[in-house]
Structures are given as structure tokens and as C-alpha cells.
Design an enzyme around this catalytic site. Structure first.
Site, short mmCIF file in Angstrom:
data_model
loop_
_atom_site.label_atom_id
_atom_site.label_comp_id
_atom_site.label_asym_id
_atom_site.label_seq_id
_atom_site.Cartn_x
_atom_site.Cartn_y
_atom_site.Cartn_z
N ASP A 192 0.89 -1.16 0.00
CA ASP A 192 0.00 0.00 0.00
C ASP A 192 0.93 1.21 0.00
O ASP A 192 1.62 1.46 0.98
CB ASP A 192 -0.87 -0.05 1.26
CG ASP A 192 -1.72 1.19 1.45
OD1 ASP A 192 -1.55 2.17 0.70
OD2 ASP A 192 -2.55 1.19 2.39
N TYR B 39 2.27 1.22 15.32
CA TYR B 39 1.23 0.68 14.46
C TYR B 39 1.11 1.46 13.17
O TYR B 39 0.96 2.67 13.18
CB TYR B 39 -0.13 0.69 15.17
CG TYR B 39 -1.17 0.03 14.30
CD1 TYR B 39 -1.27 -1.35 14.27
CD2 TYR B 39 -1.96 0.79 13.46
CE1 TYR B 39 -2.17 -1.96 13.42
CE2 TYR B 39 -2.87 0.18 12.61
CZ TYR B 39 -2.97 -1.20 12.61
OH TYR B 39 -3.85 -1.80 11.76
N LYS C 8 -2.58 -2.95 9.20
CA LYS C 8 -2.49 -4.40 9.07
C LYS C 8 -1.79 -4.73 7.76
O LYS C 8 -1.52 -3.86 6.95
CB LYS C 8 -3.89 -5.01 9.12
CG LYS C 8 -4.49 -5.00 10.52
CD LYS C 8 -4.17 -6.28 11.27
CE LYS C 8 -4.90 -6.34 12.61
NZ LYS C 8 -4.06 -5.91 13.73
C1 F6R Z 1 -7.35 -0.30 8.29
C2 F6R Z 1 -7.04 1.02 7.74
C3 F6R Z 1 -7.95 2.15 8.03
C4 F6R Z 1 -7.25 3.23 8.86
C5 F6R Z 1 -8.22 4.36 9.22
C6 F6R Z 1 -7.54 5.47 9.98
O1 F6R Z 1 -6.34 -1.20 8.01
O2 F6R Z 1 -6.05 1.20 7.08
O3 F6R Z 1 -9.10 1.69 8.69
O4 F6R Z 1 -6.69 2.67 10.02
O5 F6R Z 1 -8.79 4.89 8.06
O6 F6R Z 1 -6.48 5.93 9.23
P1 F6R Z 1 -5.61 7.18 9.68
O7 F6R Z 1 -5.13 6.90 11.07
O8 F6R Z 1 -4.51 7.19 8.68
O9 F6R Z 1 -6.51 8.37 9.62
MG MG Z 2 -4.66 -2.34 2.40
MG MG Z 3 -4.10 1.52 3.63
#
Ligand code: F6R
Ligand code: MG
Ligand code: MG
Length: 361
Positions: A11, A225, A228
Site C-alpha cells: 500500500d 502501528y 495491518k
Molecule cells: C485499516 C485502515 C484504516 C485506517 C483508518 C484510519 O487497516 O487502514 O481503517 O486505520 O482509516 O487511518 P488514519 O489513522 O490514517 O486516519
Molecule cells: Mg490495504
Molecule cells: Mg491503507
């Protein structure tokens, strides 16, 4: 000579948010592999959710520096474009500034196998978004060890002897080989703990590779973190291995996996076509796509987008019902992951903030 099938994914920026890959990035990846991939026999570039998937064949073997560097450079160029378009989380899985010998440990996920191409070589590339490597444990168990899923284990003399599973401890950094059916009960104790143990490879009893998954846990790698790992899995099919339909069958029941919103929720894994692999509801629910190819001297004949099949409609419907049901639990377990799994996210900050307010009793 042997053929190597390498899948490398990352990603490097979402469009929009964490839902999809911008088409310009896919064009860059294709162009890069086409122009710089002289050592490749063939390649196929696609995406599932916000992950770019580079599917490549060559004769260089696994862990080949040139092939890994090719993928790294392609993903890096995509990351540069992502920055220019200010896509979300541009460059996020490229954890290091430069390539050093092997792409493992640098952020992208890798699954690769070197094989003697059979008379006919059907393979499936499974690709998931919004979940983690342990999400393959249940389907791999069903494909290669459960005769209620794979009837070949009971009635095909070529499968009846069972398989070998290489299970990796992602926290202890150890591996073990389980023989099935002999070791099934022992193995289930570990592979049921999907956040820690994952099935990394499956072999026939003659030590032929049958399946390989990506096993990075980026959140452990990065020290904080960062999402995933959205794993991939390669499965060889037919003729002594699970039939294509036996390899797809575990996904007819949308089992629960960890991931979804903020990588912190359990939710149903929905089998979808590539077109429907744009997870938006609460950033999910988790998706799995399956692309089939026939290899012909390393050429990728395909793909066949398996989960387009209407026979998976009921699985999708059931998954949506489960999603409605479990979402109502909001931030409560077992929808939200247990604290140990959140250890890498907010928990340490909250613990620190409340230091002194907890009183011994
Ligand atoms: C799950 C994922 C999303 C982000 C969420 C918050 O794997 O990538 O659910 O965790 O959109 O993202 P941030 O912290 O970047 O605003
Ligand atoms: Mg992804
Ligand atoms: Mg992502």
C-alpha cells in the site's frame, strides 16, 4: 528449468482514504515492470482495495535480489506519484529509504515459490485487504486438512496421505513443521491463534511446495502501528492438490478475521470480484479476491476472477448481515480486538496518561 512465481504487494497510498489504488499508480507499475523487468517471463499488475499487487514469473529463484529490487523500484515510483497526487498515506508501506538485497523487512508483503511446472499448472493468487496474515490459517487448514471441505483428502489416492504445514510464530520468530492428518490436534492449538501463528507454507508429503503466504507483520516491524498487512497467498491446484473448487470453498463461509477499521476490529471476510474490492463501510469489511492463472512455461494465462461467481452471493449476503450485527457492538470486544492486539496502538498512550490515577487495591 524451474519457474518462480513471485507476488509482491504494498500500500503506497490510498485513493480515496484507504479504499482503492489510483489508476495512474497501476500504469506506472505496469510500465516499470515492462521496461525494467528483462528477467521476468511474464507479469500481471492489479489491486485489491488500497494494495498494489505485482504478480511475476521468472527463472531466478526465490529471494532473488534483481527481482526484489525491480518490485521495490516499481513500488517506489508508485509512491512518488502518490506523493504528487497527495494520495492518502503516500509511501506508507515503504519503510526504508533504500533497497538492500531483499525486499523482506522493508515493508511490502512477499509470497513466492519455485516450482517444476507440471503438465498443467493451475494456480490461485488470493489477495486480502484490511486483515492480517493469520487470516489464511482457517482456509488453508480447510483446503489441505479438512475432508469436509476437500473431499479429495478422503477419495483421491494422490491426496490421501495428507500434507505438511510450516507454521511460523510471528512474535517468537520460530517455525515448526506439522504433518497432517497425524498432528492436526496439536497444530490447531497454534493456528487458531491467528494474531501470533500463521501457516507460511504447505508441502506435499514428497516435499513439493503447494501453498505459500506472506507473513510479514508490519506493525511488529515498524515498532509503531502502521496498519495491518493485507496478506497474499499462492495455492497450486489439481492433480493431487486441492481442486480449484476445493481451494475456493473455505471462502463460502465468511469467517471472522482481525483487521477492518484501524486494524482493530474483527469482521467477516467477504469474497469479492476485483471490481467490488473497494472496502468503504467502516473502512471494510475485510475483502478477499482470488485470481486464477494457468502457467504455460511461466506465462500467466489469465486471470480468472473467481469470486465473480454468483455461487458466492450467499456468502456475501451473510457477510453483510454479520457486519450489521457486529458493528452494533461499537468499541466493545469481540468486535474491537482485545487489548493485547491494541498494544501497538493507543493502549500505551492511555496507560501513560492515567499513571497515578490507578490506585492499588
Ligand atoms: C485499516 C485502515 C484504516 C485506517 C483508518 C484510519 O487497516 O487502514 O481503517 O486505520 O482509516 O487511518 P488514519 O489513522 O490514517 O486516519
Ligand atoms: Mg490495504
Ligand atoms: Mg491503507
Amino acid at each position: 528449468s524451474k519457474i518462480t512465481l513471485t507476488v509482491i504487494k504494498a500500500d503506497v497510498g490510498g485513493f480515496v482514504g484507504h479504499t482503492d489504488v489510483h489508476p495512474e499508480l497501476l500504469e506506472i507499475a505496469k510500465k516499470h515492470l515492462k521496461e525494467k523487468g528483462k528477467m521476468l517471463i511474464d507479469f500481471h499488475v492489479t489491486r485489491v482495495g488500497d494494495d498494489i499487487e505485482l504478480i511475476m514469473t521468472h527463472r531466478e529463484g526465490i529471494d532473488n535480489e534483481e527481482v526484489h529490487k525491480l518490485a521495490w523500484d516499481a513500488l517506489w515510483s508508485c509512491g512518488e506519484k502518490a506523493k504528487e497526487l497527495k494520495l492518502y498515506g503516500a509511501g506508507q508501506d515503504l519503510l526504508k529509504d533504500s533497497f538492500s538485497g531483499n525486499i523482506k523487512g522493508l515493508g511490502p508483503g512477499v509470497a513466492e515459490m519455485e516450482i517444476e511446472e507440471r503438465k498443467s499448472e493451475p494456480v490461485i493468487i488470493f489477495m486480502a485487504d484490511k486483515t492480517e496474515p493469520g487470516a489464511w490459517n482457517l482456509p488453508l487448514y480447510k483446503m489441505f486438512a479438512d475432508p469436509f471441505n476437500t473431499v479429495g483428502l478422503a477419495i483421491d489416492p494422490n491426496m490421501h496421505q495428507g500434507f505438511k504445514f510450516e507454521v511460523y510464530d510471528m512474535i517468537g520468530h520460530k517455525k515448526i513443521i506439522f504433518e497432517t492428518p497425524e498432528d492436526i490436534y496439536d497444530m490447531l492449538v497454534f493456528i487458531g491463534a491467528t494474531g501470533r501463528y500463521c501457516i507460511r507454507r504447505v508441502y506435499t508429503k514428497n516435499n513439493e511446495i503447494a501453498a505459500v503466504s506472506s507473513t510479514q507483520r508490519m506493525n511488529f516491524m515498524a515498532g509503531k502501528y502502521i496498519g495491518k498487512d493485507d496478506p497474499v497467498l499462492i495455492v497450486r491446484c489439481q492433480n493431487g492438490l486441492p481442486a480449484v473448487g476445493e481451494a475456493l470453498e473455505p471462502f463460502a463461509n465468511p469467517y471472522l478475521v482481525a483487521g477492518w477499521m484501524r486494524g482493530s476490529h474483527n469482521g467477516p471476510m467477504i469474497p469479492v470480484s476485483l471490481e467490488d474490492a473497494v472496502p468503504t463501510r467502516f473502512d471494510g469489511p475485510p475483502r478477499v479476491c482470488a485470481l486464477g492463472f494457468q502457467l504455460a512455461e511461466g506465462k500467466l494465462i489469465g486471470p480468472q476472477d473467481f469470486f465473480k461467481d454468483v455461487a458466492f452471493d450467499n456468502a456475501r449476503e451473510k457477510a453483510l448481515e454479520i457486519a450489521d450485527y457486529i458493528r452494533k457492538m461499537g468499541p466493545f470486544e469481540p468486535h474491537r480486538l482485545p487489548l493485547e492486539e491494541l498494544e501497538y496502538t493507543t493502549l500505551p498512550h492511555v496507560v501513560k496518561k492515567l499513571q497515578g490515577r490507578w490506585k492499588e487495591e
